[in-house]
Design a protein around this motif. Sequence first.
Motif, PDB file in Angstrom:
ATOM      1  N   PRO A 177     -27.774  74.178  12.243  1.00  0.00           N
ATOM      2  CA  PRO A 177     -29.075  74.876  12.221  1.00  0.00           C
ATOM      3  C   PRO A 177     -29.151  75.833  11.032  1.00  0.00           C
ATOM      4  O   PRO A 177     -28.212  76.583  10.766  1.00  0.00           O
ATOM      5  N   GLY A 178     -30.275  75.785  10.362  1.00  0.00           N
ATOM      6  CA  GLY A 178     -30.498  76.711   9.255  1.00  0.00           C
ATOM      7  C   GLY A 178     -30.004  76.229   7.909  1.00  0.00           C
ATOM      8  O   GLY A 178     -30.273  76.877   6.895  1.00  0.00           O
ATOM      9  N   LEU A 179     -29.269  75.136   7.871  1.00  0.00           N
ATOM     10  CA  LEU A 179     -28.807  74.606   6.591  1.00  0.00           C
ATOM     11  C   LEU A 179     -29.737  73.480   6.143  1.00  0.00           C
ATOM     12  O   LEU A 179     -30.027  72.565   6.905  1.00  0.00           O
ATOM     13  N   PRO A 180     -30.195  73.547   4.898  1.00  0.00           N
ATOM     14  CA  PRO A 180     -31.143  72.527   4.428  1.00  0.00           C
ATOM     15  C   PRO A 180     -30.454  71.216   4.068  1.00  0.00           C
ATOM     16  O   PRO A 180     -29.226  71.154   3.928  1.00  0.00           O
ATOM     17  N   ASP A 181     -31.264  70.213   3.886  1.00  0.00           N
ATOM     18  CA  ASP A 181     -30.760  68.909   3.453  1.00  0.00           C
ATOM     19  C   ASP A 181     -30.733  68.775   1.932  1.00  0.00           C
ATOM     20  O   ASP A 181     -30.236  67.777   1.410  1.00  0.00           O
ATOM     21  N   SER A 182     -31.287  69.761   1.238  1.00  0.00           N
ATOM     22  CA  SER A 182     -31.374  69.668  -0.214  1.00  0.00           C
ATOM     23  C   SER A 182     -31.133  71.051  -0.825  1.00  0.00           C
ATOM     24  O   SER A 182     -31.635  72.063  -0.316  1.00  0.00           O
ATOM     25  N   PHE A 183     -30.370  71.070  -1.922  1.00  0.00           N
ATOM     26  CA  PHE A 183     -30.046  72.301  -2.638  1.00  0.00           C
ATOM     27  C   PHE A 183     -30.284  72.081  -4.134  1.00  0.00           C
ATOM     28  O   PHE A 183     -30.375  70.936  -4.596  1.00  0.00           O
ATOM     29  N   GLY A 218     -26.963  75.459 -19.794  1.00  0.00           N
ATOM     30  CA  GLY A 218     -26.345  74.818 -18.645  1.00  0.00           C
ATOM     31  C   GLY A 218     -27.168  73.637 -18.174  1.00  0.00           C
ATOM     32  O   GLY A 218     -28.066  73.172 -18.870  1.00  0.00           O
ATOM     33  N   ALA A 219     -26.841  73.152 -16.983  1.00  0.00           N
ATOM     34  CA  ALA A 219     -27.538  71.997 -16.431  1.00  0.00           C
ATOM     35  C   ALA A 219     -27.826  72.237 -14.953  1.00  0.00           C
ATOM     36  O   ALA A 219     -27.061  72.909 -14.261  1.00  0.00           O
ATOM     37  N   THR A 220     -28.929  71.660 -14.486  1.00  0.00           N
ATOM     38  CA  THR A 220     -29.384  71.869 -13.114  1.00  0.00           C
ATOM     39  C   THR A 220     -29.524  70.523 -12.413  1.00  0.00           C
ATOM     40  O   THR A 220     -30.012  69.554 -12.995  1.00  0.00           O
ATOM     41  N   TYR A 221     -29.089  70.489 -11.153  1.00  0.00           N
ATOM     42  CA  TYR A 221     -29.110  69.257 -10.379  1.00  0.00           C
ATOM     43  C   TYR A 221     -29.648  69.526  -8.971  1.00  0.00           C
ATOM     44  O   TYR A 221     -29.553  70.642  -8.449  1.00  0.00           O
ATOM     45  N   ARG A 222     -30.175  68.486  -8.363  1.00  0.00           N
ATOM     46  CA  ARG A 222     -30.536  68.542  -6.948  1.00  0.00           C
ATOM     47  C   ARG A 222     -29.411  67.870  -6.158  1.00  0.00           C
ATOM     48  O   ARG A 222     -28.959  66.779  -6.512  1.00  0.00           O
ATOM     49  N   VAL A 223     -28.974  68.549  -5.103  1.00  0.00           N
ATOM     50  CA  VAL A 223     -27.910  68.028  -4.244  1.00  0.00           C
ATOM     51  C   VAL A 223     -28.502  67.757  -2.869  1.00  0.00           C
ATOM     52  O   VAL A 223     -28.931  68.681  -2.168  1.00  0.00           O
ATOM     53  N   GLN A 224     -28.543  66.487  -2.486  1.00  0.00           N
ATOM     54  CA  GLN A 224     -29.014  66.112  -1.153  1.00  0.00           C
ATOM     55  C   GLN A 224     -27.801  65.851  -0.280  1.00  0.00           C
ATOM     56  O   GLN A 224     -26.868  65.145  -0.683  1.00  0.00           O
TER      57      GLN A 224
END
Length: 361
Positions: free
Chosen positions: A60-66, A46-52
């Motif tokens: 509140p509690g949700l990050p800016d990056s996944f 598979g493939a992996t990505y960063r989602v900003q």
Amino acid sequence: MSSNPPIPTKPDDVTASWLSAVLTDTAADVIVDEVQVTAVGTGQTGATYRVQARYGNQQPGLPDSFIIKLPHQDLSVRERVSPSYRSEHSFYTDVADTVRAPVPQCYHCEIDETGADFVLLLEDLAPAVQGDQLAGCDLAQANLAVEALAGLHGPRWCDPTWLQFSGATMPKPDAAFAKGMGDIAKMAADTTLEKLGSAMTVDARETLRETSTLVADWLMLEPDRYCLLHGDYRLDNLLFDPENTRVTVVDWQTLTVGLPARDLAYFIATGLHPQTRAETEQDLVRRYHRTLVTYGIDDYSESDCWRDYRLGLPQIPLIASFGTAFSASTDRGDGMMVAMLERGCQAIRELGTLELIRELS
């Protein structure tokens, strides 16, 4: 869930509206105005990505990056490795909350009926650093890893529900399954020797051949001691924080039901250079055992744990030869497989594993 938009199959499908929809399962009325998707790694399955993400409202509690994992872009590969996607989906949806293995927080995990379309949205653990299989690890990292492994095994040690667990790519073997795996192991060993034999020592080549002939018998040993295994518990699948105070385990695509110490042996003997392994392995096995005891495993002696560690070592040539025989070659991948085979086969010889298998069979 039926209310979710279609599963993304490529990075362009990871849109602000898609992220808004799936995050609303975590926090109500999420509004994502913009996303930026960048590749952070590609793999053989598979493939992996960063989602900003940039939000249009305060969450509140949700990050800016996944971090997001998507299927392989080659449809033929995707269909072939769909059991791996099913395993990872099963782990995050059915298993992760029932064990104590340190894993990334999962914000969304979905798979279609065929298993070919799959998405996994996780917390971004940066600046944690991936372990390096070629370089090996130090003792501090090894200590963290074996304690984390006990957190996977201990809470559901010998849980009979594992015997019907559909998410395992390799279920607990019966005689017919073990024989079939033994036949495949011999073929994979032959293929591995054709591909990589010239880069291996004579001793490692011979140990690989000999171990492959005992796989069927090996898989049937200690049938009453089992749990869910990671299956590929090695440095490349571990993330360490910069201070080496925390480890996180990733890549749950090879779930296996079998002798727990297979994971332990696989990690120790591939992750440490042979001299370091020989000097520290008894202490590491003892640490793993002591951590198991904290989960209530009080009918498993330290001496049995040490014997199981010796017995678990064929996990290394089994997985490494399968990876070599059935996956595309890369320079780093080939170098990693040779290193794992050399280290693992040396441990098998030094600890008398093949003699132990014959004695118990």
